[in-house]
Design a protein around this motif. Structure first.
Motif, short mmCIF file in Angstrom:
data_model
loop_
_atom_site.label_atom_id
_atom_site.label_comp_id
_atom_site.label_asym_id
_atom_site.label_seq_id
_atom_site.Cartn_x
_atom_site.Cartn_y
_atom_site.Cartn_z
N ALA A 12 0.68 -1.25 -0.11
CA ALA A 12 -0.04 0.07 -0.09
C ALA A 12 0.85 1.29 -0.03
N VAL A 13 0.57 2.03 -0.68
CA VAL A 13 0.64 3.70 -0.62
C VAL A 13 -0.09 4.30 0.43
N ARG A 14 0.54 4.51 1.47
CA ARG A 14 -0.18 5.08 2.49
C ARG A 14 0.26 6.51 3.23
N PRO A 15 -0.45 7.10 4.06
CA PRO A 15 0.20 8.24 4.81
C PRO A 15 1.22 7.66 6.01
N LEU A 16 2.00 8.46 6.26
CA LEU A 16 2.76 8.32 7.56
C LEU A 16 1.79 8.59 8.51
N PRO A 17 2.03 7.92 9.72
CA PRO A 17 1.05 8.02 10.91
C PRO A 17 0.58 9.41 11.32
#
Length: 414
Positions: A9-14
């Motif tokens: 997944a391409v996903r946001p940093l927390p």
């Protein structure tokens, strides 16, 4: 047998997750989206509704919009807001609204399963809406919004998910402005990922709960890629699309109510006499009536609420579509008495999701409409029975809440 596989997944940093996450593109218009993103350049609406970053009046379906969406998606990565995982994982996605939780698994499903009926549908799609999402996915080279799928419960899948939640810290845990808690765990154990894939391979069917247009569009982009790369092996990412899978006992369908503009030339008394041929009509006073069982309806007319109960002979229990409450109302009242034959296009009818409450029906009936019906919700079993029968549900039959947020998981097609 269903294919469900992990992905990178391409996903946001927390630290950015709550700023990136956004409601799906089709629950607001461009003006509402522009208002929502004020002061938040990280919002995924800059990708899903990229027209908000272009001059006002830009054609929503112009190439400019799709190019801007790709530019904004790339910028989330180049600015360090989002990052692609290095390995293939599944993800657990839990939402809690008003004390009720629903927990699903995020991964990728097969376009061949969609084509071959392993992923079952229950709605028709519109070509214009498909075309928009086809272009969006094609230009972004990514599935940016997850498809909402359900399946019949499987105890070992549930046990693995609950066990992982209990023994691992979430990577995201935030509450949106509307009070919905969103929590995500990453399943980064290869053995657990493999076991889950094997368990889903024994699941006979998956069912689209919501997202028919996104699913159809994702499949058509995958087929387009196959034409572009005729030597494809079937393992390429474009052969799969992003989905969140929920056991059906995790979900709740809300009521999807109706408001009507006029009585088709009848007086209130004439209308009540006419519907009394097919329904038992009981006055219940000023207090809003919410149906408590199938085949009962609330009706608001002239500021008064009534309970309607369908009489025998008004529906066919042997046909899963005809037995639906939305069909009973359409076939016995809305079409033959009110003259609204195509609720998809007729401007004399509108639909109000149950999340808005019965107060919204009262408001509409006193302002721009004159008649309202409160409905008993369609059930997950009815949805799956109709899909199993290869039939199509009437329009506006189901309303799911909470909505799956976009931007938390992006599936790149290469």
């Amino acid at each position: 047998m269903a294919v469900f596989r992990p992905f990178k997944a391409v996903r946001p940093l927390p630290i950015y997750a709550s700023k990136v996450a956004a409601l799906p593109y089709d629950v607001m218009n461009s003006e509402e989206a522009a208002k929502m993103v004020e002061g938040n350049p990280c919002s995924f609406l800059h990708v899903d509704k990229a027209e908000i970053d272009l001059p006002k009046g830009t054609d929503l379906y112009s190439e400019q919009v799709y190019l801007k969406a790709r530019e904004n998606l790339d910028k989330l990565v180049s600015d360090g807001i989002c990052k692609q995982d290095e390995n293939n994982y599944f993800y657990i996605y839990r939402q809690i609204m008003n004390g009720r939780s629903q927990t699903g698994l995020v991964g990728c499903v097969s376009i061949d399963d969609y084509i071959n009926g392993i992923i079952k549908k229950h709605e028709l799609t519109r070509a214009d809406k498909e075309a928009d999402r086809i272009n969006h996915v094609d230009y972004c080279d990514a599935n940016t919004g997850p498809i909402f799928l359900t399946y019949r419960p499987e105890s070992e899948i549930s046990s693995i998910v609950k066990g992982w939640q209990a023994s691992h810290e979430p990577v995201y845990d935030f509450v949106t402005d509307d009070g919905i808690a969103n929590t995500v765990w990453v399943i980064d154990c290869g053995e657990t990922v493999g076991r889950l894939s094997a368990l889903f391979a024994a699941v006979d069917y998956l069912y689209i709960a919501d997202g028919h247009h996104r699913a159809a569009s994702a499949v058509k982009v995958g087929l387009k890629r196959r034409e572009q790369f005729p030597n494809y092996t079937g393992d390429e990412e474009f052969n799969y699309f992003l989905a969140v899978l929920f056991a059906c006992d995790e979900l709740e369908i809300m009521d999807y109510n109706r408001v009507i503009k006029d009585l088709n030339g009848m007086s209130e008394q004439q209308f009540i006499e006419k519907i009394s041929e097919k329904f038992t009509v009981e006055p219940v006073g000023k207090k809003a009536y919410k149906p408590e069982a199938a085949h009962t309806f609330g009706m608001l007319l002239g500021g008064e609420w009534y309970k309607l109960t369908a009489k025998s002979g008004t529906f066919n229990n042997d046909d899963p579509v005809e037995a639906l409450d939305v069909s009973i109302l359409q076939n016995n009242v809305i079409s033959p008495i009110l003259g609204i034959d195509d609720p998809r296009t007729d401007k004399r009818i509108d639909f109000v999701g149950g999340i808005r409450g019965l107060g919204e029906l009262e408001r509409r009936a006193s302002e721009d409409m004159c008649l309202a019906f409160s409905m008993y919700p369609t059930t997950l079993r009815e949805l799956m029975d109709i899909a199993d029968a290869g039939k199509i549900m009437p329009p506006k039959s189901t309303w799911f809440e909470p909505k799956l947020l976009s931007g938390l998981f992006i599936h790149k097609l290469k």
